[in-house]
Design an enzyme around this catalytic site. Sequence first.
Site, PDB file in Angstrom:
ATOM      1  CG  HIS A   1       1.829   4.572  -3.779  1.00 15.89           C
ATOM      2  ND1 HIS A   1       1.244   4.070  -4.915  1.00 15.89           N
ATOM      3  CD2 HIS A   1       3.146   4.753  -4.084  1.00 15.89           C
ATOM      4  CE1 HIS A   1       2.158   3.950  -5.862  1.00 15.89           C
ATOM      5  NE2 HIS A   1       3.312   4.367  -5.385  1.00 15.89           N
TER       6      HIS A   1
ATOM      7  NE  ARG B   1      -2.812   4.988 -14.162  1.00 19.49           N
ATOM      8  CZ  ARG B   1      -3.630   3.946 -14.306  1.00 19.49           C
ATOM      9  NH1 ARG B   1      -4.868   4.135 -14.687  1.00 19.49           N
ATOM     10  NH2 ARG B   1      -3.208   2.729 -14.073  1.00 19.49           N
TER      11      ARG B   1
ATOM     12  CD  GLN C   1       2.446   6.132  -9.868  1.00 15.00           C
ATOM     13  OE1 GLN C   1       2.853   5.211  -9.176  1.00 15.00           O
ATOM     14  NE2 GLN C   1       2.351   6.074 -11.199  1.00 15.00           N
TER      15      GLN C   1
END
Length: 325
Positions: free
Chosen positions: A105, A201, A103
């Site tokens: 951010h 993801r 993942q």
Amino acid sequence: MEKLYPLKFKKVFKEKIWGGRSFSEKLNMILPTEKLYGESWEVSSHKNGMSVVENGRLEGKTLEELFLDYKGDFAGENIYTKYGKKFPLLIKYLDINDRLSVQVHPNDDYALRVEGESGKSESWYILEASEDARLIMGLKRGITPEIFAQKTKDKDFKNLFNVISVKKGDFISITPGLIHASLEGSVLICEVQQNSDTTYRIYDFDRLVDGKLRELHLDKAMEVIDYENIPRISSEKNRVNIKIDGGLKQEIIRDKYFNIDKLLLEEKFEDTDRASFMIYSILEGEGNLTCDGVSYPIKKGDTWYIPPKLEVAVEGKLEILKTYL
């Protein structure tokens, strides 16, 4: 308004496919069922896991209500002025016993524009790690956006990621744009992050949840990945121990989003940082927290929110992760 006092919030537990039972076995937490839990949200004003006070006259109040009602008295005058109507941090524990999805951010600019909330800069303090614990942290050198796009399209994830081994006491700064995941072994983590729940993801190892593959967010991920991002990692033995009354202090990180110290206490310690709120995550030991003459028992697994301006003293043999702004 009546004066504030040290607050404990009800823990918000999150079931996860990669979770375990370490919150109960290692952190003295009472889990609601026999299921696997991957997250315990300790201090949060996010709608996906709002903290509610469980001690004292403010029992039942949410963190969001307290921030809006008490303003600078709750968080610090400068902090309230800067962040306005949204408390800036989210503190949680992670119990990872299987592969955490690959993942990434976003940063503030992207997240505010696309998701309507702040970006997600976070940090991991490793409380426990199995001998085989390995994490994905960033991409291998030489991986370009074009290579990454082609390999993910082909579902070829070999030789793509930078893999590191971790151990107890390691600290990792996970800045926006850094691809990360767990790969092998198990880790128990104290996480400090911006008040955001936005995660993109990239790959979930083709696991099924309720018979379905989990949603991926490759298009958004491709827009926020920092291909040169190398994580900042510090180990226990490489940190400087600063002598303080009552024990030692390690200055783990100084960042625009949060500051973190580790306190290793043997005797009484008086904390004179009163301009900002402080969050004490009790990593080891037990003792007492005294604020304005009132004493509160503290133990491993507790998280205490201490408003500014209080006279704070701690007694006991303790290891504490202290977060503040």
